[in-house]
Structures are given as structure tokens and as C-alpha cells.
Scaffold this motif. Structure first.
Motif, short mmCIF file in Angstrom:
data_model
loop_
_atom_site.label_atom_id
_atom_site.label_comp_id
_atom_site.label_asym_id
_atom_site.label_seq_id
_atom_site.Cartn_x
_atom_site.Cartn_y
_atom_site.Cartn_z
N TYR A 45 0.42 -1.19 -0.01
CA TYR A 45 0.35 -0.04 0.16
C TYR A 45 0.61 1.35 0.16
CZ TYR A 45 -4.64 -1.38 0.79
OH TYR A 45 -6.36 -2.24 0.28
N THR A 48 2.48 1.84 -3.30
CA THR A 48 1.44 2.34 -3.99
C THR A 48 1.00 3.52 -4.22
OG1 THR A 48 0.73 -0.15 -4.68
CG2 THR A 48 -0.79 1.72 -5.43
N ALA A 49 1.23 4.32 -3.06
CA ALA A 49 0.91 5.55 -2.48
C ALA A 49 1.62 6.67 -3.43
CB ALA A 49 0.58 5.25 -0.50
N ILE A 52 1.76 7.03 -7.25
CA ILE A 52 0.70 7.90 -7.25
C ILE A 52 0.51 8.74 -6.85
CG2 ILE A 52 -1.47 7.75 -6.75
CD1 ILE A 52 -1.24 5.74 -8.81
N ALA A 56 0.36 12.92 -9.35
CA ALA A 56 0.22 13.86 -8.57
C ALA A 56 0.80 14.85 -8.16
CB ALA A 56 -0.46 13.80 -7.43
N MET A 90 -8.33 14.59 -7.89
CA MET A 90 -9.06 12.45 -7.80
C MET A 90 -7.30 11.73 -7.40
SD MET A 90 -11.77 13.13 -8.04
CE MET A 90 -12.34 10.69 -7.85
N ILE A 91 -6.15 12.52 -7.86
CA ILE A 91 -5.16 11.14 -7.40
C ILE A 91 -5.38 11.35 -5.53
CG2 ILE A 91 -3.14 10.66 -7.87
CD1 ILE A 91 -3.62 10.80 -11.02
N VAL A 94 -8.60 10.52 -3.30
CA VAL A 94 -8.94 8.61 -3.18
C VAL A 94 -8.14 8.15 -3.51
CG1 VAL A 94 -10.23 7.35 -5.07
CG2 VAL A 94 -10.54 9.87 -4.85
N TYR A 95 -7.06 8.14 -4.21
CA TYR A 95 -5.72 7.18 -4.02
C TYR A 95 -4.57 7.38 -3.75
CZ TYR A 95 -7.95 5.29 -8.92
OH TYR A 95 -8.81 5.22 -9.94
N LEU A 96 -4.08 8.67 -3.39
CA LEU A 96 -2.63 8.67 -2.14
C LEU A 96 -3.28 7.85 -0.67
CD1 LEU A 96 -0.36 9.43 -2.46
CD2 LEU A 96 -0.03 11.50 -1.74
N THR A 98 -6.56 8.13 0.84
CA THR A 98 -7.17 6.39 0.78
C THR A 98 -5.79 4.80 1.17
OG1 THR A 98 -8.69 7.12 -0.50
CG2 THR A 98 -8.27 4.51 0.31
N ALA A 99 -4.58 4.98 0.61
CA ALA A 99 -3.71 4.01 0.22
C ALA A 99 -2.54 4.03 1.85
CB ALA A 99 -3.24 3.64 -1.00
#
Length: 108
Positions: A45, A48-49, A52, A56, A90-91, A94-96, A98-99
Motif C-alpha cells: 500500500y 503504491t501510494a 501514485i 500527482a 482525485m489522485i 482518492v488514491y493517495l 486512502t492508500a
């Protein structure tokens, strides 16, 4: 209709391999990619963060280039700028975030 149960065939040879536990993964791929351990999943995780987050970061650089030097870069049109703002937001949310929140809680 009746159930058909085949009779055991005595012509089959016995199994050559006994039932054993699968070996533990000793390679990097087996340890970090296919692991089911919570700490390794937390590392996945986090990795991945970070990856991503780099995407961004590049989008924020492009937005700052347009704000700092308006009209200098032809590839940053008004439509592209708005897309960069939306994708960056959004990146990051949502992605950064959250991860990071889900992954970092499993490390401890």
C-alpha cells in the motif's frame, strides 16, 4: 434419476508425492508481491501510494508552470489545465490518502 458413484479403480498407481505444506517464498516477488502477511501488504500500500503521489506531483508541476509562466507552454491549454486540476485532486484524495490511511494502519 440416480447418482452415479464410480468404483475405485485398482489399476491406478499410488500417489508419488505425499501431502506437504507449500514452501515459504524466499524470493523478492514471492515475499512482497504474493504475500498474505499484513505487514507486507502495508508495504505494498505504501509503495503504491508513493508511486501514485509521484504522478500527482508531476501534475502539480504542470499546473504551477502554467500559473507561473502563462502562455509559455503550448501543450498546456485551458482544457488540459482543468484536466490536470481534476486529476491531481482525485489522485490526492482518492488514491493517495486512502492508500496511506489504509496501509499505514497495518504496519503497527
Amino acid at each position: 434419476m440416480t447418482d452415479y458413484l464410480p468404483e475405485p479403480d485398482s489399476n491406478l498407481p499410488p500417489r508419488e508425492v505425499a501431502d506437504v505444506m507449500p514452501p515459504h517464498a524466499h524470493s523478492w516477488i514471492g515475499k512482497y508481491v504474493f504475500s498474505q502477511d499484513a505487514k507486507y501488504i502495508a508495504i505494498q500500500y505504501s509503495g503504491t501510494a508513493i508511486a501514485i503521489g509521484m504522478v500527482a506531483l508531476v501534475l502539480s508541476w504542470l499546473m504551477r508552470l502554467q500559473l507561473g509562466f502563462p502562455g509559455t507552454f503550448d501543450f498546456i491549454t485551458a482544457e488540459a489545465y482543468y484536466q490536470f486540476v481534476t486529476m491531481h485532486g482525485m489522485i490526492m484524495v482518492v488514491y493517495l490518502l486512502t492508500a496511506i490511511f489504509l496501509g499505514a494502519s497495518a504496519i503497527t
